[in-house]
Scaffold this motif. Structure first.
Motif, PDB file in Angstrom:
ATOM      1  N   MET A 125       0.832  -1.196   0.000  1.00 54.27           N
ATOM      2  CA  MET A 125       0.000   0.000   0.000  1.00 54.27           C
ATOM      3  C   MET A 125       0.868   1.248   0.000  1.00 54.27           C
ATOM      4  O   MET A 125       1.804   1.359   0.772  1.00 54.27           O
ATOM      5  CB  MET A 125      -0.892   0.020   1.244  1.00 54.27           C
ATOM      6  N   SER A 126       0.568   2.175  -0.910  1.00 56.08           N
ATOM      7  CA  SER A 126       1.326   3.423  -0.947  1.00 56.08           C
ATOM      8  C   SER A 126       0.887   4.365   0.163  1.00 56.08           C
ATOM      9  O   SER A 126       1.629   5.252   0.568  1.00 56.08           O
ATOM     10  CB  SER A 126       1.141   4.110  -2.309  1.00 56.08           C
ATOM     11  N   LEU A 127      -0.338   4.178   0.657  1.00 57.49           N
ATOM     12  CA  LEU A 127      -0.858   5.010   1.739  1.00 57.49           C
ATOM     13  C   LEU A 127      -0.677   4.282   3.066  1.00 57.49           C
ATOM     14  O   LEU A 127      -1.186   3.177   3.243  1.00 57.49           O
ATOM     15  CB  LEU A 127      -2.334   5.320   1.507  1.00 57.49           C
ATOM     16  N   VAL A 128       0.040   4.896   3.991  1.00 55.99           N
ATOM     17  CA  VAL A 128       0.319   4.278   5.288  1.00 55.99           C
ATOM     18  C   VAL A 128      -0.814   4.617   6.262  1.00 55.99           C
ATOM     19  O   VAL A 128      -1.211   5.772   6.384  1.00 55.99           O
ATOM     20  CB  VAL A 128       1.663   4.783   5.850  1.00 55.99           C
ATOM     21  N   LEU A 129      -1.319   3.594   6.950  1.00 56.10           N
ATOM     22  CA  LEU A 129      -2.292   3.783   8.018  1.00 56.10           C
ATOM     23  C   LEU A 129      -1.568   3.613   9.345  1.00 56.10           C
ATOM     24  O   LEU A 129      -0.845   2.639   9.549  1.00 56.10           O
ATOM     25  CB  LEU A 129      -3.426   2.766   7.906  1.00 56.10           C
ATOM     26  N   ALA A 130      -1.758   4.571  10.257  1.00 59.69           N
ATOM     27  CA  ALA A 130      -1.016   4.533  11.519  1.00 59.69           C
ATOM     28  C   ALA A 130      -1.901   4.998  12.667  1.00 59.69           C
ATOM     29  O   ALA A 130      -2.960   5.590  12.466  1.00 59.69           O
ATOM     30  CB  ALA A 130       0.233   5.414  11.420  1.00 59.69           C
ATOM     31  N   HIS A 131      -1.436   4.702  13.882  1.00 58.20           N
ATOM     32  CA  HIS A 131      -2.111   5.176  15.090  1.00 58.20           C
ATOM     33  C   HIS A 131      -1.267   6.276  15.714  1.00 58.20           C
ATOM     34  O   HIS A 131      -0.033   6.220  15.684  1.00 58.20           O
ATOM     35  CB  HIS A 131      -2.288   4.039  16.093  1.00 58.20           C
ATOM     36  N   ALA A 132      -1.931   7.295  16.253  1.00 67.39           N
ATOM     37  CA  ALA A 132      -1.211   8.389  16.909  1.00 67.39           C
ATOM     38  C   ALA A 132      -1.894   8.717  18.227  1.00 67.39           C
ATOM     39  O   ALA A 132      -3.123   8.699  18.325  1.00 67.39           O
ATOM     40  CB  ALA A 132      -1.184   9.623  16.017  1.00 67.39           C
ATOM     41  N   ALA A 133      -1.099   8.999  19.229  1.00 71.48           N
ATOM     42  CA  ALA A 133      -1.665   9.364  20.523  1.00 71.48           C
ATOM     43  C   ALA A 133      -2.341  10.728  20.450  1.00 71.48           C
ATOM     44  O   ALA A 133      -3.357  10.977  21.107  1.00 71.48           O
ATOM     45  CB  ALA A 133      -0.566   9.375  21.578  1.00 71.48           C
ATOM     46  N   SER A 134      -1.764  11.623  19.651  1.00 67.75           N
ATOM     47  CA  SER A 134      -2.330  12.961  19.483  1.00 67.75           C
ATOM     48  C   SER A 134      -1.834  13.526  18.169  1.00 67.75           C
ATOM     49  O   SER A 134      -0.915  12.987  17.544  1.00 67.75           O
ATOM     50  CB  SER A 134      -1.922  13.876  20.642  1.00 67.75           C
ATOM     51  N   ALA A 135      -2.435  14.617  17.743  1.00 65.22           N
ATOM     52  CA  ALA A 135      -2.000  15.286  16.520  1.00 65.22           C
ATOM     53  C   ALA A 135      -1.048  16.413  16.872  1.00 65.22           C
ATOM     54  O   ALA A 135      -1.288  17.165  17.831  1.00 65.22           O
ATOM     55  CB  ALA A 135      -3.203  15.834  15.765  1.00 65.22           C
ATOM     56  N   PRO A 136       0.040  16.571  16.151  1.00 66.51           N
ATOM     57  CA  PRO A 136       0.968  17.667  16.449  1.00 66.51           C
ATOM     58  C   PRO A 136       0.353  19.024  16.094  1.00 66.51           C
ATOM     59  O   PRO A 136      -0.643  19.122  15.388  1.00 66.51           O
ATOM     60  CB  PRO A 136       2.172  17.358  15.545  1.00 66.51           C
ATOM     61  N   GLU A 137       0.976  20.060  16.606  1.00 63.34           N
ATOM     62  CA  GLU A 137       0.505  21.418  16.335  1.00 63.34           C
ATOM     63  C   GLU A 137       0.594  21.715  14.842  1.00 63.34           C
ATOM     64  O   GLU A 137       1.527  21.297  14.167  1.00 63.34           O
ATOM     65  CB  GLU A 137       1.345  22.418  17.129  1.00 63.34           C
ATOM     66  N   ARG A 138      -0.391  22.412  14.329  1.00 66.75           N
ATOM     67  CA  ARG A 138      -0.466  22.805  12.924  1.00 66.75           C
ATOM     68  C   ARG A 138      -0.517  21.607  11.976  1.00 66.75           C
ATOM     69  O   ARG A 138      -0.026  21.674  10.850  1.00 66.75           O
ATOM     70  CB  ARG A 138       0.691  23.737  12.545  1.00 66.75           C
ATOM     71  N   ALA A 139      -1.081  20.531  12.427  1.00 65.32           N
ATOM     72  CA  ALA A 139      -1.280  19.370  11.557  1.00 65.32           C
ATOM     73  C   ALA A 139      -2.648  19.477  10.897  1.00 65.32           C
ATOM     74  O   ALA A 139      -3.587  20.047  11.454  1.00 65.32           O
ATOM     75  CB  ALA A 139      -1.190  18.085  12.371  1.00 65.32           C
ATOM     76  N   SER A 140      -2.759  18.937   9.714  1.00 69.66           N
ATOM     77  CA  SER A 140      -4.069  18.845   9.060  1.00 69.66           C
ATOM     78  C   SER A 140      -4.866  17.745   9.745  1.00 69.66           C
ATOM     79  O   SER A 140      -4.362  16.626   9.921  1.00 69.66           O
ATOM     80  CB  SER A 140      -3.903  18.551   7.575  1.00 69.66           C
ATOM     81  N   GLN A 141      -6.093  18.077  10.149  1.00 67.11           N
ATOM     82  CA  GLN A 141      -6.879  17.152  10.960  1.00 67.11           C
ATOM     83  C   GLN A 141      -8.298  17.010  10.415  1.00 67.11           C
ATOM     84  O   GLN A 141      -8.843  17.937   9.808  1.00 67.11           O
ATOM     85  CB  GLN A 141      -6.936  17.637  12.409  1.00 67.11           C
ATOM     86  N   VAL A 142      -8.871  15.831  10.674  1.00 72.28           N
ATOM     87  CA  VAL A 142     -10.260  15.541  10.315  1.00 72.28           C
ATOM     88  C   VAL A 142     -10.999  15.194  11.600  1.00 72.28           C
ATOM     89  O   VAL A 142     -10.532  14.367  12.389  1.00 72.28           O
ATOM     90  CB  VAL A 142     -10.354  14.362   9.327  1.00 72.28           C
ATOM     91  N   PHE A 143     -12.158  15.807  11.805  1.00 68.91           N
ATOM     92  CA  PHE A 143     -12.979  15.539  12.983  1.00 68.91           C
ATOM     93  C   PHE A 143     -14.312  14.953  12.511  1.00 68.91           C
ATOM     94  O   PHE A 143     -15.019  15.581  11.720  1.00 68.91           O
ATOM     95  CB  PHE A 143     -13.218  16.816  13.780  1.00 68.91           C
ATOM     96  N   ILE A 144     -14.624  13.746  12.969  1.00 73.39           N
ATOM     97  CA  ILE A 144     -15.895  13.116  12.621  1.00 73.39           C
ATOM     98  C   ILE A 144     -16.903  13.460  13.704  1.00 73.39           C
ATOM     99  O   ILE A 144     -16.678  13.188  14.892  1.00 73.39           O
ATOM    100  CB  ILE A 144     -15.743  11.586  12.501  1.00 73.39           C
ATOM    101  N   LEU A 145     -18.009  14.052  13.292  1.00 77.46           N
ATOM    102  CA  LEU A 145     -19.018  14.529  14.225  1.00 77.46           C
ATOM    103  C   LEU A 145     -20.304  13.726  14.083  1.00 77.46           C
ATOM    104  O   LEU A 145     -20.592  13.176  13.012  1.00 77.46           O
ATOM    105  CB  LEU A 145     -19.314  16.010  13.975  1.00 77.46           C
ATOM    106  N   SER A 146     -21.078  13.668  15.139  1.00 75.69           N
ATOM    107  CA  SER A 146     -22.353  12.962  15.112  1.00 75.69           C
ATOM    108  C   SER A 146     -23.356  13.679  14.216  1.00 75.69           C
ATOM    109  O   SER A 146     -23.275  14.896  13.997  1.00 75.69           O
ATOM    110  CB  SER A 146     -22.929  12.850  16.530  1.00 75.69           C
ATOM    111  N   HIS A 147     -24.300  12.903  13.710  1.00 76.25           N
ATOM    112  CA  HIS A 147     -25.383  13.499  12.920  1.00 76.25           C
ATOM    113  C   HIS A 147     -26.162  14.499  13.772  1.00 76.25           C
ATOM    114  O   HIS A 147     -26.443  14.267  14.949  1.00 76.25           O
ATOM    115  CB  HIS A 147     -26.329  12.403  12.428  1.00 76.25           C
ATOM    116  N   GLY A 148     -26.490  15.620  13.163  1.00 77.97           N
ATOM    117  CA  GLY A 148     -27.259  16.630  13.872  1.00 77.97           C
ATOM    118  C   GLY A 148     -26.423  17.622  14.644  1.00 77.97           C
ATOM    119  O   GLY A 148     -26.971  18.531  15.282  1.00 77.97           O
ATOM    120  N   SER A 149     -25.092  17.478  14.599  1.00 80.75           N
ATOM    121  CA  SER A 149     -24.224  18.413  15.318  1.00 80.75           C
ATOM    122  C   SER A 149     -24.352  19.820  14.738  1.00 80.75           C
ATOM    123  O   SER A 149     -24.269  20.016  13.520  1.00 80.75           O
ATOM    124  CB  SER A 149     -22.760  17.963  15.229  1.00 80.75           C
ATOM    125  N   THR A 150     -24.557  20.791  15.585  1.00 78.71           N
ATOM    126  CA  THR A 150     -24.587  22.195  15.156  1.00 78.71           C
ATOM    127  C   THR A 150     -23.548  23.020  15.887  1.00 78.71           C
ATOM    128  O   THR A 150     -23.226  24.129  15.474  1.00 78.71           O
ATOM    129  CB  THR A 150     -25.981  22.816  15.390  1.00 78.71           C
TER     130      THR A 150
END
Length: 486
Positions: free
Chosen positions: A1-26
């Motif tokens: 696989m050219s795309l690596v999947l990994a686990h991280a304890a936290s995201a570093p500062e100024r990292a690009s991040q994705v947040f998955i939110l529950s349905h109906g979140s406002t």
């Protein structure tokens, strides 16, 4: 696989991040809003209130993405929406040239992070091909996806990666053209994959196939300048929970011209490198099972050849004697896949299997019935087994539609001079093809999957992409997980 999947304890500062939110979140949860300005939080909240499902914040040095769970009637549909969100997200990451992204799961769906990553990774797949122009061979920008904290455990990520490697193996095999992947090369590639993953491969050559009197495989191969192969893949881990093996059979026609019953081109013969997608799915499934050390004894059978009109090619009107001893009148040399499968299904009897499942790009009738949205299923297995496989299909969105094998369909394959004909009527061709295969089943339950529609796409469709899709690998892997959980 050219795309690596990994686990991280936290995201570093100024990292690009994705947040998955529950349905109906406002409103943004604190975990997703900590480093945002008041204006940015207000913008995201307004977008969520406007029912946007993917919100993007460009901070120039990095990016924030907010993915909202879809509201769907079933867990399988929610899962599929997340995979498709992964596909959409990949497009934005690619446009912004993001190299690494960190995923946080702030929703109530424990698997949301994995499902989004699955959609990302399957979209990121790229067949290397044979281009020599460096400009057209640019490496993908996105190289790493990290799931943060409880978004996924390292073990679950490793399992997903092993499964996706099996899918991508199947895709690579299907996408390779005949002059790069004949029957011998297919067998060698399958064996090499087994060496990497941990399953064993025994390749039967022409003399061994002749000794076994596999009349179907040998007949289809007569017009080819290259020999056939019959690959036996086996994954038998210590502590396997099944006493009798599961057997998977995959059609391995590496290219199908139709033989003397020549296919038209374009839009038919020109994409027939995909006619071994069933065999590729078997190899991909064995790879995933072995890579993830799944405690089941599983055997794969892949009869392989190309189907050409040259030399001593078999002809309409010929009568073949199959491995089982049954005789078959050839009405059409383009109905060749069932001949290979019939020999393999007869051979499978020696294993006294718990269940046999075959996969094949077998009929245009299945495509006309279901397009590329599902595979046709038929068989003699117990209804509970058929239902379990169907449920697995809905879980991974490789859906199955079951068709009947009523006795009346046997009339479609009657022959005046042999035990049966290899061609049915113009109607219900996918059923008469399965009815043909049923004659070679003896002493074990069996399911036939006609994957002709979804196995190969001529236009890109979400994370399935264009070309080989790897259909069957995730379906069977999920089925075996359900078997273990029963």
């Amino acid at each position: 696989m050219s795309l690596v999947l990994a686990h991280a304890a936290s995201a570093p500062e100024r990292a690009s991040q994705v947040f998955i939110l529950s349905h109906g979140s406002t409103e943004l949860p604190a975990a997703a809003a900590g480093d945002l300005s008041a204006e940015a939080r207000q913008y995201v909240s307004a977008s969520l209130a406007d029912d946007q499902k993917l919100v993007h914040l460009n901070h120039f040095s990095h990016h924030h993405y907010f993915v909202v769970l879809a509201q769907k009637p079933t867990p399988g549909q929610v899962a599929e929406a997340l995979r498709r969100s992964g596909h959409t997200l990949h497009g934005q990451l690619k446009a912004e040239k993001v190299a690494e992204v960190f995923i946080h799961n702030l929703s109530e769906n424990a698997d949301a992070g994995l499902l989004l990553a699955e959609g990302l990774a399957m979209t990121a797949y790229h067949f290397e091909g044979y281009k020599t122009d460096e400009k057209s061979r640019k490496a993908p920008t996105l190289t790493k996806v990290s799931l943060v904290g409880e978004a996924a455990s390292e073990a679950r990520l490793a399992e997903l990666e092993g499964l996706l490697q099996g899918v991508f193996l199947a895709r690579d095999l299907v996408n390779a053209p005949l002059n790069k992947l004949n029957a011998v090369q297919l067998a060698e590639r399958i064996a090499e994959a087994g060496d990497r993953a941990g399953y064993t491969t025994d390749i039967l050559d022409l003399p061994k196939i002749e000794a076994l009197r596999m009349g179907g495989l040998l007949a289809v191969n007569l017009g080819s300048p290259e020999p056939p192969t019959f690959s036996i893949l086996e994954w038998k881990p210590e502590g396997a929970r099944n006493e009798k093996p599961y057997v998977l059979v995959g059609k391995g026609v590496v290219f199908d011209t139709g033989g003397l019953s020549l296919k038209p081109t374009p839009n038919s013969m020109d994409m027939m490198k995909c006619d071994m997608a069933g065999g590729a799915a078997v190899a991909g499934t064995l790879f995933a099972l072995a890579k993830n050390n799944v405690p089941l004894h599983v055997i794969g059978l892949v009869p392989a050849t190309d189907n050409r009109p040259g030399g001593l090619a078999y002809a309409p009107g010929d009568v073949l004697t199959m491995h089982s001893g049954l005789t078959v009148e050839v009405k059409n040399t383009d109905a060749e896949g069932r001949l290979l499968l019939a020999d393999a299904l007869s051979f499978a009897k020696k294993y006294e299997p718990e269940l046999v499942i075959d996969l094949a790009t077998l009929t245009g009738a299945a495509v006309r019935a279901l397009a590329t949205e599902a595979s046709a299923s038929m068989g003699t297995a117990e209804p509970a087994t058929m239902q379990k496989l169907t449920e697995a299909g809905y879980a991974v969105h490789e859906r199955l539609v079951e068709f009947p094998l009523w006795d009346e369909y046997a009339d479609h394959i009657k022959s005046d001079i042999a035990d049966l004909s290899n061609l049915g009527k113009g109607e219900a061709g996918h059923i008469s093809a399965a009815k043909f295969l049923e004659r070679f089943i003896e002493g074990y339950p069996w399911i036939h999957l006609d994957i002709a529609g979804p196995a190969y796409l001529t236009a890109a469709e979400s994370y399935r992409g264009k070309g080989g899709t790897g259909t069957g690998v995730r379906l069977l892997y999920e089925f075996f997980q359900m078997v273990l959980g029963a």
